[in-house]
Design a protein around this motif. Structure first.
Motif, mmCIF file in Angstrom:
data_model
loop_
_atom_site.group_PDB
_atom_site.id
_atom_site.type_symbol
_atom_site.label_atom_id
_atom_site.label_comp_id
_atom_site.label_asym_id
_atom_site.label_seq_id
_atom_site.Cartn_x
_atom_site.Cartn_y
_atom_site.Cartn_z
ATOM 1 N N ALA A 145 0.834 -1.206 0.000
ATOM 2 C CA ALA A 145 0.000 0.000 0.000
ATOM 3 C C ALA A 145 0.866 1.254 0.000
ATOM 4 O O ALA A 145 0.565 2.233 -0.704
ATOM 5 N N LEU A 146 1.947 1.231 0.775
ATOM 6 C CA LEU A 146 2.884 2.360 0.800
ATOM 7 C C LEU A 146 3.488 2.586 -0.582
ATOM 8 O O LEU A 146 3.561 3.729 -1.065
ATOM 9 N N ALA A 147 3.899 1.501 -1.235
ATOM 10 C CA ALA A 147 4.501 1.611 -2.564
ATOM 11 C C ALA A 147 3.514 2.215 -3.561
ATOM 12 O O ALA A 147 3.877 3.077 -4.376
ATOM 13 N N ALA A 148 2.271 1.780 -3.504
ATOM 14 C CA ALA A 148 1.250 2.292 -4.426
ATOM 15 C C ALA A 148 1.016 3.788 -4.212
ATOM 16 O O ALA A 148 0.926 4.567 -5.172
ATOM 17 N N THR A 149 0.942 4.198 -2.956
ATOM 18 C CA THR A 149 0.730 5.618 -2.637
ATOM 19 C C THR A 149 1.908 6.462 -3.101
ATOM 20 O O THR A 149 1.728 7.531 -3.706
ATOM 21 N N GLN A 150 3.113 5.990 -2.834
ATOM 22 C CA GLN A 150 4.312 6.743 -3.209
ATOM 23 C C GLN A 150 4.456 6.852 -4.720
ATOM 24 O O GLN A 150 4.907 7.884 -5.234
ATOM 25 N N ALA A 151 4.079 5.806 -5.448
ATOM 26 C CA ALA A 151 4.175 5.839 -6.912
ATOM 27 C C ALA A 151 3.275 6.942 -7.476
ATOM 28 O O ALA A 151 3.673 7.667 -8.393
ATOM 29 N N LYS A 152 2.088 7.087 -6.925
ATOM 30 C CA LYS A 152 1.182 8.151 -7.375
ATOM 31 C C LYS A 152 1.764 9.523 -7.083
ATOM 32 O O LYS A 152 1.687 10.436 -7.896
ATOM 33 N N GLU A 153 2.361 9.663 -5.917
ATOM 34 C CA GLU A 153 2.931 10.953 -5.520
ATOM 35 C C GLU A 153 4.147 11.327 -6.358
ATOM 36 O O GLU A 153 4.386 12.513 -6.623
ATOM 37 N N SER A 154 4.921 10.343 -6.776
ATOM 38 C CA SER A 154 6.168 10.614 -7.502
ATOM 39 C C SER A 154 5.988 10.696 -9.013
ATOM 40 O O SER A 154 6.909 11.087 -9.732
ATOM 41 N N GLY A 155 4.809 10.292 -9.499
ATOM 42 C CA GLY A 155 4.601 10.242 -10.945
ATOM 43 C C GLY A 155 5.090 8.961 -11.576
ATOM 44 O O GLY A 155 5.117 8.836 -12.804
ATOM 45 N N GLY A 156 5.458 7.987 -10.745
ATOM 46 C CA GLY A 156 5.864 6.682 -11.255
ATOM 47 C C GLY A 156 4.679 5.736 -11.279
ATOM 48 O O GLY A 156 3.519 6.160 -11.399
ATOM 49 N N SER A 157 4.944 4.447 -11.161
ATOM 50 C CA SER A 157 3.857 3.473 -11.142
ATOM 51 C C SER A 157 4.255 2.270 -10.297
ATOM 52 O O SER A 157 5.440 2.000 -10.097
ATOM 53 N N PHE A 158 3.237 1.570 -9.805
ATOM 54 C CA PHE A 158 3.451 0.337 -9.062
ATOM 55 C C PHE A 158 2.427 -0.680 -9.533
ATOM 56 O O PHE A 158 1.220 -0.417 -9.527
ATOM 57 N N HIS A 159 2.928 -1.843 -9.968
ATOM 58 C CA HIS A 159 2.065 -2.867 -10.552
ATOM 59 C C HIS A 159 2.479 -4.229 -10.029
ATOM 60 O O HIS A 159 3.672 -4.509 -9.879
ATOM 61 N N LYS A 160 1.499 -5.084 -9.741
ATOM 62 C CA LYS A 160 1.755 -6.453 -9.308
ATOM 63 C C LYS A 160 1.366 -7.434 -10.404
ATOM 64 O O LYS A 160 0.403 -7.221 -11.129
ATOM 65 N N THR A 161 2.116 -8.530 -10.482
ATOM 66 C CA THR A 161 1.788 -9.571 -11.455
ATOM 67 C C THR A 161 2.258 -10.920 -10.931
ATOM 68 O O THR A 161 3.172 -10.993 -10.110
ATOM 69 N N TYR A 162 1.597 -11.976 -11.424
ATOM 70 C CA TYR A 162 2.029 -13.344 -11.122
ATOM 71 C C TYR A 162 2.804 -13.939 -12.297
ATOM 72 O O TYR A 162 3.058 -15.142 -12.322
#
Length: 397
Positions: free
Chosen positions: A238-255
């Motif tokens: 959740a922290l990673a997802a929030t920070q990605a939005k704030e920084s203009g980057g992205s966070f994605h999960k996959t199997y």
């Protein structure tokens, strides 16, 4: 000298006062300027060492190390960092201390700190325990100074806990800064933090958690990939997802390992134990059930063996950006047909990146030394400049 001056100038333009007099426990509790200051100070210390300049801020004192898990790189990096700054290292062997006789954390923390300036702790195997223990030690020595027991308060450095591995993730990102030229150049780069098969023990979560928590702050495109059931701690996701939005980057999960590697600029295949299993390990540890702990470890390795195809192979590397992504690992890697029959990475991939991996690892002593320097010196720029201009030498060329 030019590189040193660039580092000093970078520090002049950063607000890192929050590091002075404070511990370094979690990267996400430090500001962006404070993180950048660690990078600049680390590179400055490396430049001074390469110039043959001594960088001792201490003329005596101890750096106390407590490792509750095995270590090579981090143990020697902490010792190197302490020595670089003028401290002698003393390991605390809990089996040989009064901890074995029930001594409290508060008492131990004070007893080892009479002439200690730094305490480095690795406590990474049990969820909810490692970082909590570090904070308990920190609180105890702060109270010890207030009570007049300690004339100085040791700085505590997290050498890996259940949540984060800040010295590793910062060393890794500094490696990327060196590869890509600047911190700003990391924006938009895709990094795949992926699980990989290992035939050895159920490894801690703090390396993947540290990477996704730091890289998402830098505007990077961060992908976390693992087989189903190998989740990391949900609050770190959740922290990673929030920070990605704030920084203009992205966070994605996959199997999917293939999806993670596709067009990646950097890949970081690394084994870890599932979060649920780590919780179970902690519960069994609290019960003192060693037989069940051993059985759980065997079960984890059996589950790992269902995913032997999660290997960083040459075929997967061809899927990356231009087919030549930077391969990273905290080491030691489980190398197929070298250190094990089947492992995290193909031998050819590892060997092609071996020198780069060693350079990546070489950042850690300087990262730790930078953490200590910035905690102990309010304006390190002045000191760095004095060291550069000094006639003193570590050795005569």
């Amino acid at each position: 000298m030019d590189n040193l001056h660039q580092c000093i100038e970078a520090l002049n333009n950063l607000d890192f006062n929050g590091l002075y007099g404070e511990d370094f426990l979690l990267t996400w509790k430090k500001s962006s300027d404070e993180i950048a200051a660690v990078f600049a100070a680390a590179d400055a210390l490396r430049a001074l060492r390469e110039m043959g300049k001594p960088t001792k801020i201490f003329q005596s004192g101890l750096g106390v190390s407590l490792f509750r898990d095995n270590s090579t790189r981090t143990r020697f990096s902490f010792a190197s960092a302490c020595n670089l700054l003028g401290l002698t290292v003393q390991d605390l062997d809990e089996g040989k201390s009064q901890l074995a006789h029930g001594e409290t954390v508060r008492e131990t923390a004070n007893m080892i700190s009479f002439m200690a300036d730094v305490i480095g702790i690795r406590d990474d195997m049990f969820i909810g325990r490692g970082n909590s223990y570090m904070r308990e030690v920190s609180s105890a020595v702060k109270q010890g100074q207030l009570d007049g027991v300690l004339e100085q308060c040791p700085t505590l450095v997290n050498l890996q806990c259940d949540l984060d591995h800040p010295t590793q993730s910062l060393a890794d990102i500094l490696h990327l800064i060196h590869e890509y030229g600047s911190l700003q150049n990391l924006r938009g780069k895709k990094i795949a933090m992926t699980w990989a098969y290992s035939p050895s023990y159920g490894k801690p979560l703090s390396v993947p958690q540290g990477i996704i928590a730091l890289a998402t702050r830098l505007g990077m495109e961060v992908v976390l990939a693992h087989p189903k059931g190998y989740e990391v701690m949900p609050e770190i996701e959740a922290l990673a997802a929030t920070q990605a939005k704030e920084s203009g980057g992205s966070f994605h999960k996959t199997y999917s390992l293939e999806e993670a590697f596709a067009n990646a600029h950097i890949v970081y295949p690394k084994s870890w134990a599932p979060f649920a299993a780590m919780q179970q390990r902690t519960a069994l540890f609290d019960e003192g059930n060693n037989l069940a702990l051993e059985a759980l470890e065997r079960e984890l390795l059996q589950t790992n063996a269902l995913h032997k195809d999660w290997e960083c192979s040459e075929e997967l590397m061809k899927l990356t950006s231009e087919g030549r992504a930077l391969y990273m690992h905290c080491l030691p890697a489980d190398i197929s047909n070298v250190s094990c029959n089947e492992g995290e990475v193909a031998a050819s991939v590892f060997e092609r990146n071996r020198v780069s991996l060693y350079k990546e690892a070489s950042n850690k002593p300087y990262i730790i030394a930078a953490m200590i320097l910035l905690a102990k010196v309010s304006k390190p720029q002045t000191l760095l400049q004095q060291w550069a201009e000094s006639d003193a030498f570590r050795w005569h060329k």
